[in-house]
Design a protein around this motif. Structure first.
Motif, short mmCIF file in Angstrom:
data_model
loop_
_atom_site.label_atom_id
_atom_site.label_comp_id
_atom_site.label_asym_id
_atom_site.label_seq_id
_atom_site.Cartn_x
_atom_site.Cartn_y
_atom_site.Cartn_z
N LYS A 1 5.13 8.33 -15.56
CA LYS A 1 5.71 7.72 -16.76
C LYS A 1 6.80 6.77 -16.28
CE LYS A 1 4.06 11.00 -19.76
NZ LYS A 1 2.68 11.20 -19.65
N SER A 2 6.56 5.46 -16.47
CA SER A 2 7.47 4.48 -15.90
C SER A 2 7.26 3.11 -16.52
CB SER A 2 7.24 4.40 -14.39
OG SER A 2 8.12 3.48 -13.79
N SER A 3 8.15 2.20 -16.19
CA SER A 3 7.95 0.79 -16.53
C SER A 3 7.45 0.04 -15.30
CB SER A 3 9.26 0.17 -17.02
OG SER A 3 10.25 0.25 -16.01
N GLN A 4 7.17 0.78 -14.22
CA GLN A 4 6.71 0.19 -12.96
C GLN A 4 5.45 0.90 -12.47
OE1 GLN A 4 9.84 0.02 -9.97
NE2 GLN A 4 11.36 0.36 -11.56
N PRO A 5 4.59 0.17 -11.75
CA PRO A 5 3.39 0.80 -11.20
C PRO A 5 3.70 1.70 -10.00
CG PRO A 5 3.52 -1.50 -10.54
CD PRO A 5 4.66 -1.26 -11.49
N LEU A 6 2.70 2.42 -9.54
CA LEU A 6 2.85 3.30 -8.39
C LEU A 6 3.33 2.51 -7.16
CD1 LEU A 6 2.43 6.25 -7.47
CD2 LEU A 6 0.11 5.60 -6.81
N PHE A 7 2.69 1.36 -6.91
CA PHE A 7 3.08 0.48 -5.81
C PHE A 7 3.60 -0.84 -6.39
CE2 PHE A 7 0.23 3.40 -3.77
CZ PHE A 7 0.75 3.57 -2.49
N GLY A 8 4.63 -1.38 -5.77
CA GLY A 8 5.18 -2.67 -6.20
C GLY A 8 4.49 -3.81 -5.50
N VAL A 9 5.06 -4.28 -4.40
CA VAL A 9 4.49 -5.37 -3.61
C VAL A 9 3.81 -4.79 -2.37
CG1 VAL A 9 5.01 -7.49 -2.35
CG2 VAL A 9 6.28 -6.94 -4.44
N CYS A 10 2.55 -5.16 -2.18
CA CYS A 10 1.77 -4.72 -1.01
C CYS A 10 1.36 -5.94 -0.20
CB CYS A 10 0.52 -3.97 -1.45
SG CYS A 10 0.85 -2.45 -2.34
N GLU A 11 1.62 -5.90 1.11
CA GLU A 11 1.22 -6.97 2.03
C GLU A 11 0.52 -6.35 3.22
OE1 GLU A 11 4.43 -9.59 3.06
OE2 GLU A 11 4.82 -10.13 0.97
N ASN A 12 -0.64 -6.90 3.59
CA ASN A 12 -1.43 -6.35 4.69
C ASN A 12 -1.61 -4.84 4.51
OD1 ASN A 12 -1.82 -8.78 6.29
ND2 ASN A 12 0.39 -8.68 6.62
N ALA A 13 -1.88 -4.43 3.30
CA ALA A 13 -1.98 -3.02 2.96
C ALA A 13 -3.39 -2.68 2.50
CB ALA A 13 -0.99 -2.68 1.85
N THR A 14 -3.74 -1.40 2.63
CA THR A 14 -4.99 -0.88 2.11
C THR A 14 -4.67 0.34 1.25
OG1 THR A 14 -6.24 -1.63 4.03
CG2 THR A 14 -7.25 0.09 2.69
N LYS B 1 1.72 -3.87 -8.54
CA LYS B 1 2.32 -5.06 -9.16
C LYS B 1 1.76 -6.33 -8.51
CE LYS B 1 6.79 -7.36 -9.71
NZ LYS B 1 8.24 -7.24 -9.49
N GLU B 2 1.89 -6.47 -7.18
CA GLU B 2 1.43 -7.65 -6.46
C GLU B 2 0.69 -7.26 -5.20
OE1 GLU B 2 4.30 -11.05 -6.24
OE2 GLU B 2 5.70 -9.52 -6.98
N LEU B 3 -0.54 -7.76 -5.05
CA LEU B 3 -1.39 -7.51 -3.89
C LEU B 3 -1.47 -8.81 -3.11
CD1 LEU B 3 -3.07 -5.05 -2.92
CD2 LEU B 3 -5.05 -6.14 -4.00
N LYS B 4 -0.90 -8.83 -1.87
CA LYS B 4 -0.76 -10.08 -1.11
C LYS B 4 -1.15 -9.92 0.35
CE LYS B 4 3.32 -11.99 -3.34
NZ LYS B 4 4.74 -12.21 -3.12
N ASN B 5 -1.35 -11.08 0.99
CA ASN B 5 -1.52 -11.17 2.45
C ASN B 5 -2.55 -10.19 3.01
OD1 ASN B 5 0.41 -13.18 2.39
ND2 ASN B 5 2.09 -11.77 2.87
N ASN B 6 -3.81 -10.43 2.62
CA ASN B 6 -4.94 -9.67 3.16
C ASN B 6 -4.91 -8.19 2.79
OD1 ASN B 6 -6.22 -11.88 4.65
ND2 ASN B 6 -4.33 -11.82 5.84
N SER B 7 -4.40 -7.87 1.62
CA SER B 7 -4.39 -6.49 1.15
C SER B 7 -5.69 -6.17 0.43
CB SER B 7 -3.21 -6.26 0.22
OG SER B 7 -1.99 -6.33 0.93
N VAL B 8 -6.00 -4.87 0.39
CA VAL B 8 -7.24 -4.40 -0.21
C VAL B 8 -6.95 -3.18 -1.10
CG1 VAL B 8 -9.52 -3.37 0.26
CG2 VAL B 8 -8.63 -5.17 1.75
N VAL B 9 -7.52 -3.19 -2.30
CA VAL B 9 -7.56 -2.00 -3.16
C VAL B 9 -9.04 -1.67 -3.31
CG1 VAL B 9 -7.18 -1.09 -5.48
CG2 VAL B 9 -5.41 -2.46 -4.38
N GLU B 10 -9.40 -0.44 -2.97
CA GLU B 10 -10.81 -0.06 -2.95
C GLU B 10 -11.01 1.33 -3.54
OE1 GLU B 10 -13.51 1.25 0.72
OE2 GLU B 10 -13.05 -0.90 0.74
#
Length: 176
Positions: A39-52, A81-90
């Motif tokens: 329960k939040s105003s923010q997602p589980l992850f904020g900014v992700c870079e080179n992340a999986t 929130k933001e998926l950047k720099n070769n990140s992957v959500v799978e």
């Protein structure tokens, strides 16, 4: 790798993992375990870079909701929130609710609301994901001036990257 469900009932206001100054850069395997009562105003992850991020399930007890005014871009989703720099959500799933009830305090500010990821840059990818949760941006949510970078979606709200083999079965409500 997550070995059991995580119940966030006792957490009053979740703070996202990863910021613009210190983005999440690792790999997180949710092992299809559930994130419960986020329960939040923010997602589980904020900014992700080179992340999986993979095999993460946000359950139906979770609600990500922003209410109020905003003076900079407002990006809201259950997972990222933001998926950047070769990140992957799978292979991730959202069953929770995402909602914005807010008004911009300045002109030309973007709003993005999605079941899973608010923004995906040109180098990143979302695949094999699903959204069953409600995404609600009512008429009372307003921007001033050009809001061309705004969006609402089941999987991703504002996309410059790749989305493949994903589906939305959640109710999406947005008013112009």
């Amino acid at each position: 790798t997550l070995m059991g469900d995580i119940d966030l009932t006792e957490v009053e206001e979740w703070v996202s993992i990863g910021t613009a100054e210190r983005p999440w850069t690792g790999e997180f395997n949710g092992n299809n375990k559930k994130i419960i009562n986020l329960k939040s105003s923010q997602p589980l992850f904020g900014v992700c870079e080179n992340a999986t991020l993979k095999n993460i399930v946000i359950d139906e007890t979770s609600v990500i909701e922003y209410v109020g005014e905003f003076s900079e871009q407002l990006l809201i989703a259950s997972l990222v929130k933001e998926l950047k720099n070769n990140s992957v959500v799978e292979s991730c799933t959202n069953n929770g609710k995402v909602a914005i009830d807010a008004a911009a305090k300045a002109e030309n500010i973007a709003i993005a609301a999605a079941g899973l990821v608010a923004y995906v840059d040109a180098t990143s990818k979302v695949s094999l994901c699903s959204n069953f949760g409600e995404v609600n941006v009512p008429n009372s949510c307003t921007t001033l001036g050009d809001s061309s970078r705004s969006g609402v979606g089941g999987i991703v709200a504002y996309n410059e990257g790749i989305i493949e083999d994903c589906f939305n079965n959640g109710t999406i409500t947005a008013s112009a």
